[in-house]
Write a protein that holds these residues in place. Sequence first.
Motif, PDB file in Angstrom:
ATOM      1  N   SER A  62       0.838  -1.200   0.000  1.00 29.09           N
ATOM      2  CA  SER A  62       0.000   0.000   0.000  1.00 29.09           C
ATOM      3  C   SER A  62       0.869   1.243   0.000  1.00 29.09           C
ATOM      4  O   SER A  62       2.048   1.208   0.340  1.00 29.09           O
ATOM      5  N   ASN A  70      -4.534   5.684   2.802  1.00 27.28           N
ATOM      6  CA  ASN A  70      -3.751   4.469   2.585  1.00 27.28           C
ATOM      7  C   ASN A  70      -4.486   3.624   1.548  1.00 27.28           C
ATOM      8  O   ASN A  70      -5.582   3.132   1.809  1.00 27.28           O
ATOM      9  N   VAL A  71      -3.888   3.458   0.379  1.00 24.99           N
ATOM     10  CA  VAL A  71      -4.550   2.750  -0.715  1.00 24.99           C
ATOM     11  C   VAL A  71      -3.605   1.704  -1.298  1.00 24.99           C
ATOM     12  O   VAL A  71      -2.386   1.902  -1.342  1.00 24.99           O
ATOM     13  N   SER A  72      -4.163   0.585  -1.710  1.00 24.25           N
ATOM     14  CA  SER A  72      -3.368  -0.495  -2.282  1.00 24.25           C
ATOM     15  C   SER A  72      -2.660  -0.023  -3.543  1.00 24.25           C
ATOM     16  O   SER A  72      -3.262   0.588  -4.433  1.00 24.25           O
ATOM     17  N   GLN A  73      -1.368  -0.324  -3.627  1.00 22.84           N
ATOM     18  CA  GLN A  73      -0.593   0.064  -4.802  1.00 22.84           C
ATOM     19  C   GLN A  73      -1.103  -0.650  -6.056  1.00 22.84           C
ATOM     20  O   GLN A  73      -1.033  -0.116  -7.163  1.00 22.84           O
ATOM     21  N   PHE A 112     -10.234   2.159   0.570  1.00 25.65           N
ATOM     22  CA  PHE A 112      -8.998   2.708   1.134  1.00 25.65           C
ATOM     23  C   PHE A 112      -9.195   2.996   2.616  1.00 25.65           C
ATOM     24  O   PHE A 112     -10.325   3.017   3.118  1.00 25.65           O
TER      25      PHE A 112
END
Length: 257
Positions: free
Chosen positions: A7, A210-213, A250
Amino acid sequence: MHTNPTSIVYEYPFNERIRTLLRLEDLYEKFSFFLHQPDPMQHHVALSTIFEMLEVAGRADLKSDLLQELERQKHTLISFRSNPNVQADMLDRILEDVDKASSALMASQGKTGQNVRDNEWLMSIRGRTIIPGGACEFDLPSYHAWQKNSPEKRFADISAWFAPIAPLFDAINIVLRLLRESGVTTKVIAQAGSYQQMLQGKIYQLLRVNVSQEMGAIPEISANKYMLWIRFMSQDGDMKPKAFESDIPFDLTLCNF
């Protein structure tokens, strides 16, 4: 075995004070990385980063702001001693860190980075680095000679020049750490790539996303004390932004002392 995807955390400051601290934190991370590399070019970047730090930290009230904030946090932390849900040993360690940072910052004399400003040789380098390509060997032969020193000698010199500024960054590190730890994280979904939340006038200082790459989603954030708006974008091969139209899960964290 299941593993969580990597993330990326994006931060958005609500005011100029936190924006300045985040910029200085970013500069310190770059400085620390390049300082510990052996190549003269990497040490050139470390030294140039000190000059950038002085530009950002030039506000006369930054030191007093940090001292006041550390004192305020100390009193807040002490009030937690009576809370049975707080680990006493962890609280004591944090209080010790706050005391050390506060004492060191208070003991630092004069304007931030005055030792660098008083060094004519460093100021000559600073003046040339502003010019694209201005730090060539024919412009600064003495600097070229210094770069031929051993990595250990260059490391020692740069460390000595940075040392009087170090207490400022220790204080920034603790203040931002306490600010980030103050936040409550919630899991939310940006419908069709967009998310809005009313803040009803409540004052926050920092927003964290916070977000998944793996999603390939990049947040564009706008926020004030009344509402926040997050619009996720993606990038094509030419790095052109494009609105994300899928739902994006997110983690959202709003931080305030």
